[in-house]
Design a protein around this motif. Structure first.
Motif, PDB file in Angstrom:
ATOM      1  N   PHE A   8     -14.177  -4.713  -5.979  1.00 57.03           N
ATOM      2  CA  PHE A   8     -14.246  -3.782  -4.693  1.00 57.03           C
ATOM      3  C   PHE A   8     -12.959  -4.352  -3.848  1.00 57.03           C
ATOM      4  O   PHE A   8     -12.260  -3.926  -3.680  1.00 57.03           O
ATOM      5  N   LEU A   9     -13.288  -6.353  -3.688  1.00 58.67           N
ATOM      6  CA  LEU A   9     -11.667  -7.094  -3.578  1.00 58.67           C
ATOM      7  C   LEU A   9     -10.528  -6.850  -4.524  1.00 58.67           C
ATOM      8  O   LEU A   9      -9.222  -6.018  -3.472  1.00 58.67           O
ATOM      9  N   VAL A  10     -10.200  -6.394  -5.579  1.00 59.05           N
ATOM     10  CA  VAL A  10      -9.348  -6.852  -6.317  1.00 59.05           C
ATOM     11  C   VAL A  10      -8.379  -4.965  -5.703  1.00 59.05           C
ATOM     12  O   VAL A  10      -7.500  -4.502  -5.402  1.00 59.05           O
ATOM     13  N   GLN A  11      -9.751  -3.771  -5.644  1.00 56.98           N
ATOM     14  CA  GLN A  11      -9.223  -2.763  -6.053  1.00 56.98           C
ATOM     15  C   GLN A  11      -7.983  -1.886  -4.427  1.00 56.98           C
ATOM     16  O   GLN A  11      -7.612  -2.008  -4.028  1.00 56.98           O
ATOM     17  N   VAL A  12      -8.757  -3.593  -3.066  1.00 58.57           N
ATOM     18  CA  VAL A  12      -8.367  -2.989  -1.298  1.00 58.57           C
ATOM     19  C   VAL A  12      -6.855  -3.796  -1.543  1.00 58.57           C
ATOM     20  O   VAL A  12      -5.698  -3.424  -1.158  1.00 58.57           O
ATOM     21  N   LEU A  13      -7.205  -4.826  -2.540  1.00 60.70           N
ATOM     22  CA  LEU A  13      -5.927  -5.984  -2.378  1.00 60.70           C
ATOM     23  C   LEU A  13      -4.743  -4.880  -3.184  1.00 60.70           C
ATOM     24  O   LEU A  13      -4.290  -4.890  -2.927  1.00 60.70           O
ATOM     25  N   SER A  14      -4.943  -4.510  -4.494  1.00 57.13           N
ATOM     26  CA  SER A  14      -3.758  -3.209  -5.520  1.00 57.13           C
ATOM     27  C   SER A  14      -3.747  -2.222  -4.094  1.00 57.13           C
ATOM     28  O   SER A  14      -2.362  -1.575  -4.458  1.00 57.13           O
ATOM     29  N   ASP A  15      -4.236  -1.775  -2.515  1.00 59.54           N
ATOM     30  CA  ASP A  15      -3.800  -1.154  -1.892  1.00 59.54           C
ATOM     31  C   ASP A  15      -3.084  -1.374  -0.945  1.00 59.54           C
ATOM     32  O   ASP A  15      -2.460  -0.258  -0.688  1.00 59.54           O
ATOM     33  N   VAL A  16      -2.734  -2.296  -0.714  1.00 60.44           N
ATOM     34  CA  VAL A  16      -1.936  -3.354   0.674  1.00 60.44           C
ATOM     35  C   VAL A  16      -0.512  -2.907  -0.381  1.00 60.44           C
ATOM     36  O   VAL A  16      -0.225  -3.925  -1.366  1.00 60.44           O
ATOM     37  N   PRO A  17       0.581  -2.629   0.606  1.00 63.66           N
ATOM     38  CA  PRO A  17       1.689  -1.514  -0.067  1.00 63.66           C
ATOM     39  C   PRO A  17       2.288  -3.238   0.668  1.00 63.66           C
ATOM     40  O   PRO A  17       1.791  -4.151   1.189  1.00 63.66           O
ATOM     41  N   ALA A  18       4.048  -3.275  -0.488  1.00 63.70           N
ATOM     42  CA  ALA A  18       4.688  -4.503   0.499  1.00 63.70           C
ATOM     43  C   ALA A  18       5.150  -4.140   1.987  1.00 63.70           C
ATOM     44  O   ALA A  18       5.153  -3.228   1.474  1.00 63.70           O
ATOM     45  N   GLY A  19       5.533  -5.024   2.609  1.00 60.12           N
ATOM     46  CA  GLY A  19       6.114  -4.887   4.347  1.00 60.12           C
ATOM     47  C   GLY A  19       5.120  -3.999   4.503  1.00 60.12           C
ATOM     48  O   GLY A  19       3.791  -4.366   5.041  1.00 60.12           O
ATOM     49  N   LYS A  20       5.933  -3.989   5.719  1.00 61.45           N
ATOM     50  CA  LYS A  20       5.250  -2.973   7.168  1.00 61.45           C
ATOM     51  C   LYS A  20       3.900  -1.852   6.912  1.00 61.45           C
ATOM     52  O   LYS A  20       4.027  -1.563   5.888  1.00 61.45           O
ATOM     53  N   VAL A  21       2.506  -2.160   7.009  1.00 59.31           N
ATOM     54  CA  VAL A  21       1.679  -1.333   6.515  1.00 59.31           C
ATOM     55  C   VAL A  21       0.292  -0.678   7.733  1.00 59.31           C
ATOM     56  O   VAL A  21       0.681  -1.458   8.797  1.00 59.31           O
ATOM     57  N   HIS A  22       0.361   0.307   8.114  1.00 61.18           N
ATOM     58  CA  HIS A  22      -0.354   0.673   9.264  1.00 61.18           C
ATOM     59  C   HIS A  22      -1.745   0.547   8.838  1.00 61.18           C
ATOM     60  O   HIS A  22      -2.603   1.253   7.956  1.00 61.18           O
ATOM     61  N   LEU A  23      -2.372  -0.652   9.281  1.00 64.77           N
ATOM     62  CA  LEU A  23      -3.582  -1.068   8.951  1.00 64.77           C
ATOM     63  C   LEU A  23      -4.971   0.084   9.509  1.00 64.77           C
ATOM     64  O   LEU A  23      -5.249   0.240   8.263  1.00 64.77           O
ATOM     65  N   PRO A  24      -5.137   0.644  10.652  1.00 65.61           N
ATOM     66  CA  PRO A  24      -6.107   1.586  10.131  1.00 65.61           C
ATOM     67  C   PRO A  24      -5.836   3.374   8.860  1.00 65.61           C
ATOM     68  O   PRO A  24      -7.331   3.443   8.796  1.00 65.61           O
ATOM     69  N   SER A  25      -4.843   3.062   8.603  1.00 60.35           N
ATOM     70  CA  SER A  25      -4.754   4.103   7.467  1.00 60.35           C
ATOM     71  C   SER A  25      -5.008   3.401   6.274  1.00 60.35           C
ATOM     72  O   SER A  25      -5.630   3.620   4.907  1.00 60.35           O
TER      73      SER A  25
END
Length: 204
Positions: A64-81
């Motif tokens: 699950f942590l691997v999956q969430v990590l893969s969802d994190v884009p490079a650069g700025k991110v809208h945390l709520p989204s």
């Protein structure tokens, strides 16, 4: 208990009075927020302003942590989204992990319970002690603060019913300030996610 934060937070949904894990509305976004918090505590992710970037920490092997990590884009991110992304799938994945490990069990029909009630009770007491006590939040482990504050923000009623969230409001505010110092943006992002889903009658 040494399980990932996501799994511990799921187990904190256990209701000792009814001996089950009831449906809790915002559990999916709680799982996503907990995963991001855990990755940040492990320095796999680092927050710099509005940007989440990779840190020097070693990525976890937890699927699950691997999956969430893969969802994190490079650069700025809208945390709520990022927290709201696939939140229903997030809850299901963590639940399946716990079922497969035998930590969560089916107790009748579709009702879920826990295998080691004493271990879950100890975890509940540890987190509740942090909220019911008056010690310096700096003396508490970051993981305990994360579990206490995120559980309150996501309205995990089996752990902190509304009456307790009101009763311990000042203490929760102190713990929240400590969390904001260590991981700025995470608590407010979860709060925004909860408000957004509530506003569209979703989050289940």
């Amino acid at each position: 208990m040494t399980k990932p934060l996501t799994q511990r937070l799921y187990l904190l949904n256990y209701d000792p009075a009814n001996k089950e894990i009831p449906t809790v509305r915002f559990r999916g976004v709680l799982m996503r927020a907990a995963a991001l918090a855990e990755l940040t505590l492990a320095r796999v992710l680092e927050l710099n302003g509005a940007a989440l970037g990779r840190g020097p920490g070693e990525p976890s092997a937890d699927p699950f942590l691997v999956q969430v990590l893969s969802d994190v884009p490079a650069g700025k991110v809208h945390l709520p989204s990022l927290i709201q992304r696939n939140y229903r799938e997030a809850e299901a994945l963590v639940r399946t992990q716990l079922l497969d490990a035998g930590d969560v069990v089916v107790v009748g029909g579709s009702r879920l319970g826990v295998q080691d009630v004493e271990a879950v009770e100890r975890l509940r007491r540890e987190v509740r002690d942090a909220v019911e006590g008056d010690g310096d939040p700096v003396s508490l482990s970051p993981e305990i603060i994360v579990m206490a504050v995120l559980s309150a923000e996501a309205e995990v009623d089996p752990l902190f019913p509304l009456s307790d969230r009101v009763r311990y409001r000042k203490r929760l505010k102190h713990l929240a300030s400590q969390l904001d110092n260590e991981m700025p943006g995470f608590r407010s992002a979860l709060r925004t996610s909860v408000a957004t889903l509530r506003g569209i009658n979703s989050g289940w």
